[in-house]
Design an enzyme around this catalytic site. Structure first.
Site, short mmCIF file in Angstrom:
data_model
loop_
_atom_site.label_atom_id
_atom_site.label_comp_id
_atom_site.label_asym_id
_atom_site.label_seq_id
_atom_site.Cartn_x
_atom_site.Cartn_y
_atom_site.Cartn_z
CG HIS A 111 -2.01 -1.03 1.15
ND1 HIS A 111 -3.34 -0.71 1.01
CD2 HIS A 111 -1.96 -2.38 1.17
CE1 HIS A 111 -4.05 -1.82 0.97
NE2 HIS A 111 -3.25 -2.85 1.06
CG ASP A 120 0.34 9.51 0.75
OD1 ASP A 120 0.23 8.30 0.96
OD2 ASP A 120 -0.36 10.37 1.31
#
Ligand code: F6P
Length: 477
Positions: free
Chosen positions: A169, A377
């Site tokens: 992720h 991110d």
């Protein structure tokens, strides 16, 4: 507990993730109950779990003995236990003070501690053993995220018959950074126990393929790694998303719209409301954003009495770098409010809290400009959530180039958060966008998140996992 007893290895679909999709709640009578913790991942996987009689293996978030297997919300959950020492060495240590900073471009210096590594191996083995027990013959096992990178290989060693997918992720760093990890070869080999390794962006998959060549001396062709024993492992991008339809529906509820008007009224009905929503994490660029906002106030470029709401939800509070960040953020907020505030007007509303989805939707609706400025991110789902909530197609999004979301949300005002002048100019542009320009941009972003929601992400990954050659004979059979 379920009424009928099923053999342990009866699950055709097994999810292995660091966290369970529920939170433990202590009832007044001393009993424990489990409350669903609504998240995109569980809403995407729930239908597959139900259809396949699936199991979800994870940790409750508390130190203590393993909760074991239980049913909650109609799902079969298997709780893994971590001792207090393992919470410190595995979760706070190796996961969040070694891997997290390393995989986010060493924004904070990673700590390499051999005892933490030992805990990482031990806890990964525990998750792998639980998965090996739960999975039916030929089952599909989907392992999630950087906390569990050794699980695919550990599971493969016990269960050659299962199909294993892994999804990371967070970013996968460039090799020059990854190479710092003293256990780089073991991590690569751990991941290569999977048949399919998924990443958020194509760049992450390429970084991983390079790590396979450099750290494990393997050859790759296109997206395929030729692993030991003749197995073939595929590495590819599957950008994660959100439950768009549900958020779009929540945002349109009359009580949520009323709450959003109430928020603007409580702010004094300013002309401009800016919003930041993040876990309080040094990767999110919160300080860069606050500094840019402070300078824009100095230069009076945002009109009279603008408001910035900064939601910073508490996270990993015992890890040093997170404590230091909290201090820095709170000092900076205090400085801006002290300098630019008036009685009844704090220019920054700082909320160190977490809120339910309905309140978040009201906040997204109350904003004119959403500020998403991470230094790095993997994806950033806040950006997508904001877009999903803007059913009237108004509002603008300032988005860091260094997020996975930037590859998809072409209607955002893209920015390099390290460039404070650029960040300031971009915030001013986004704040002054004409309604027509804002609508054009928002419409294209809404189309993207509508067509690429989390259910599609899960389907795409699982379909690809079905197609790749699997098991010990992968590539030969
Ligand atoms: O996606 C990154 C991630 O670490 C997830 O694995 C995790 O559930 C989320 O961020 C929140 O972090 P934590 O579980 O450490 O509170």
């Amino acid at each position: 507990m379920s009424a009928t007893k099923r053999p342990e290895s009866d699950r055709h679909f097994v999810v292995v993730a660091n966290r369970l999709p529920v939170d433990r709640v202590e009832e007044p009578d001393g009993k424990t109950s489990w409350q669903p913790s609504p998240g995109g991942l569980v809403s995407a996987l729930e239908p597959v779990m139900r259809e396949a009689g699936g199991a979800w293996i994870g940790w409750s978030g508390d130190a203590g003995p393993a909760p074991g297997a239980f049913e909650a919300n109609g799902l079969h959950l298997v709780g893994i236990g971590l001792s207090e020492e393992e919470v410190q060495d595995f979760y706070e240590g190796f996961c969040n003070a070694t891997l997290w900073p390393l995989y986010h471009d060493v924004i904070a210096p990673p700590v390499f501690d051999r005892r933490w590594w030992d805990a990482y191996v031990r806890v990964n083995q525990r998750f792998a053993d639980a998965a090996a027990k739960q999975a039916a013959p030929g089952a599909t096992v989907w392992v999630h995220d950087y906390q569990l990178q050794l699980v695919p290989q550990m599971l493969r060693e016990q269960r050659d018959d299962v199909r294993i997918g892994f999804f990371n992720h967070i970013p996968f760093p460039g090799y020059e950074i990854f190479a710092q990890l003293p256990w780089r070869r073991q991590v690569v080999e751990g991941l290569l126990g999977a048949d399919l390794v998924g990443f958020q962006r194509r760049a992450d998959a390429s970084n991983f393929l390079r790590a396979c060549r450099r750290a494990a001396s393997l050859t790759t062709k296109g997206q395929v790694v030729h692993a030991d024993g003749g197995r073939e492992v595929t590495a590819a991008a599957f950008p994660i998303s959100i439950d768009t339809a549900t958020l779009n529906e929540i945002a349109q509820r009359p009580e949520v719209r009323e709450r959003s008007a109430e928020i603007r009224a409580a702010l004094g009905d300013p002309e401009l409301v800016l919003l930041g929503v993040d876990r309080l994490d040094y990767t999110k660029g919160i300080l860069h954003r606050l500094n840019a906002y402070g300078e824009l106030l100095d230069e009076k470029r945002l009109g009279p009495r603008p408001a910035l709401i900064q939601v910073a939800s508490p996270s990993r509070e015992r890890v040093d770098a997170y404590r230091a960040l909290r201090d820095d953020v709170e000092v900076t907020v205090g400085r801006i409010n002290g300098h630019h505030g008036e009685i009844g007007y704090p220019p920054v509303h700082y909320l160190h809290q977490s809120y339910p989805r309905e309140e978040m939707a009201a906040l997204y609706l109350a904003a004119d400009v959403m500020l998403v400025t991470p230094l790095r991110d993997g994806m950033n789902l806040v950006a997508k959530e904001y877009v999903a909530c803007r059913f009237d197609e108004s509002g603008t999004l300032v988005l860091s180039e260094f997020t996975g979301a930037a590859d998809e949300l072409a209607g955002a005002y893209l920015v390099n958060p390290h460039d404070i002048e650029g960040l300031k100019d971009t915030i001013v542009r986004a704040a002054n966008a004409s309604p027509a320009e804002a609508r054009r941009r928002m419409r294209s972003m809404r189309r993207r998140v509508r067509e690429h929601d989390v259910a599609r992400w899960a389907r795409d990954f699982l379909d690809a996992l079905e197609r790749v050659p699997a098991g010990a004979a992968g590539g030969r059979g």
